[in-house]
Design a protein around this motif. Structure first.
Motif, PDB file in Angstrom:
ATOM      1  N   MET A 282     -61.467   4.747  72.792  1.00 10.41           N
ATOM      2  CA  MET A 282     -62.121   3.411  72.534  1.00 10.41           C
ATOM      3  C   MET A 282     -63.616   3.735  72.705  1.00 10.41           C
ATOM      4  O   MET A 282     -64.267   3.159  71.947  1.00 10.41           O
ATOM      5  N   CYS A 283     -64.198   4.282  73.602  1.00  7.90           N
ATOM      6  CA  CYS A 283     -65.469   4.682  73.865  1.00  7.90           C
ATOM      7  C   CYS A 283     -65.755   5.464  72.867  1.00  7.90           C
ATOM      8  O   CYS A 283     -67.004   5.229  72.177  1.00  7.90           O
TER       9      CYS A 283
ATOM     10  N   CYS B 103     -61.180  -0.470  80.433  1.00 10.98           N
ATOM     11  CA  CYS B 103     -60.856   0.769  80.191  1.00 10.98           C
ATOM     12  C   CYS B 103     -61.940   1.624  79.788  1.00 10.98           C
ATOM     13  O   CYS B 103     -61.738   3.058  79.984  1.00 10.98           O
ATOM     14  N   CYS B 104     -63.121   1.167  79.447  1.00 13.99           N
ATOM     15  CA  CYS B 104     -64.014   1.972  79.118  1.00 13.99           C
ATOM     16  C   CYS B 104     -65.402   2.057  80.134  1.00 13.99           C
ATOM     17  O   CYS B 104     -66.334   2.601  79.823  1.00 13.99           O
TER      18      CYS B 104
ATOM     19  N   CYS C 120     -62.915   7.271  77.203  1.00 13.16           N
ATOM     20  CA  CYS C 120     -61.576   7.072  76.220  1.00 13.16           C
ATOM     21  C   CYS C 120     -61.777   7.152  74.738  1.00 13.16           C
ATOM     22  O   CYS C 120     -62.641   7.100  74.484  1.00 13.16           O
TER      23      CYS C 120
ATOM     24  N   MET D 163     -59.109   4.232  82.924  1.00 13.49           N
ATOM     25  CA  MET D 163     -58.152   4.907  82.052  1.00 13.49           C
ATOM     26  C   MET D 163     -58.581   6.381  81.701  1.00 13.49           C
ATOM     27  O   MET D 163     -57.696   7.104  81.532  1.00 13.49           O
TER      28      MET D 163
HETATM   29 CU   LIG Z   1     -62.010   2.659  76.841  1.00 11.46          CU
END
Ligand SMILES: [Cu+2]
Length: 283
Positions: free
Chosen positions: A37-38, A104-105, A35, A183
């Protein structure tokens, strides 16, 4: 002079060029992740001023890594990325680093481990440990939010039954379910809603889990309706979900149910059928 200045400007505008890096060498490598964020984490740990930078692509799961070959190596960059929790084609993340990533990651790990790597990742007290098969990717047909809804309805049913112990357990499960949602498997629209609402859902679940009595649980449960309704509308399930309304509780309160019949979680047996279906959310 004018031409040189113009060329310099054009050069600066070229995508992907590295103004700071001398002896620049670029290579594209596979790095797992899920995602935006990753992407932020991978690019931040890769970056060292004047030495290295990376541009990771969430769809391709590849990064364009550029280094100053006189100052660092591609291995150094990929080791930093692995230590931050991201498997890549040269280094696997330590299990602890992967486990420490936000829910989420926690991408599906696709790189195969050799038995030696597997043993190293688990420490020496696991000698003779057989290498595990890589985790299968989540099935595309499974909605990653299903566990969150399942546990929400368990919580609702516990409140309908006026069972504070069951409600507490369900709330703790909801908190956990929020953290493991894949996610990356969400569609773009529901992904956006999820990013906006996941923290609120987790916070309310925590509040219900530590609430002192049924009354406090019900009051907190009311706060789940709005984020859960937004999610249900962004990604309608194959079976309909009903948005129910009770005109009495706290001056008017809503909840979600999979059953058309009214069973009031705010009052339980006291006023079981108080309320009405306000809206049907269906695919
Ligand atoms: Cu994430």
């Amino acid at each position: 002079m004018r031409t040189t200045a113009l060329l310099a400007t054009l050069w600066l505008l070229l995508p992907g060029c590295s103004a700071q890096l001398k002896n620049a060498h670029s290579i594209t490598v596979r790095i797992d992740g899920d995602c935006p964020m990753c992407e932020k984490t991978i690019e931040e740990v890769a970056y060292v001023k004047g030495e290295a930078e990376a541009d990771w692509d969430v769809d391709a799961k590849t990064a364009r890594i550029t280094i100053d070959t006189m100052r660092t190596t591609l291995d150094a960059v990929l080791q930093r990325i692995a230590h931050a929790g991201y498997d890549n084609e040269r280094y696997l993340a330590p299990d602890a680093a992967y486990a420490a990533l936000p829910g989420c990651c926690q991408y599906a790990r696709s790189f195969k481990r050799t038995p030696q790597q597997e043993a190293a990742a688990h420490g020496h007290d696991h000698e003779g440990h057989v290498a595990e098969a890589p985790q299968p990717a989540p099935q595309a047909t499974t909605d990653p939010l299903t566990p969150v809804f399942d546990v929400y309805f368990q919580l609702k049913d516990a409140l309908v039954a006026s069972d504070a112990a069951k409600a507490k357990a369900a709330a703790q499960q909801l908190d956990a379910a929020v953290r493991v949602v894949d996610m990356g498997a969400l569609g773009a629209d529901v992904h956006t809603v999820w990013m906006q609402e996941m923290e609120l859902i987790a916070n309310v679940a925590t509040a219900i889990g530590s609430a002192k009595d049924l009354e406090a649980q019900r009051k907190a449960f009311r706060e789940l309706t709005s984020p859960m309704t937004r999610l249900a509308k962004a990604s309608p399930a194959s079976a309909p979900v009903y948005l129910d309304h009770c005109p009495m509780y706290e001056g008017g309160s809503n909840w979600l149910s999979r059953d058309k019949a009214i069973r009031n979680p705010f009052y339980g047996a006291q006023m079981m059928t108080c309320g009405s279906v306000k809206e049907t959310i269906a695919r």
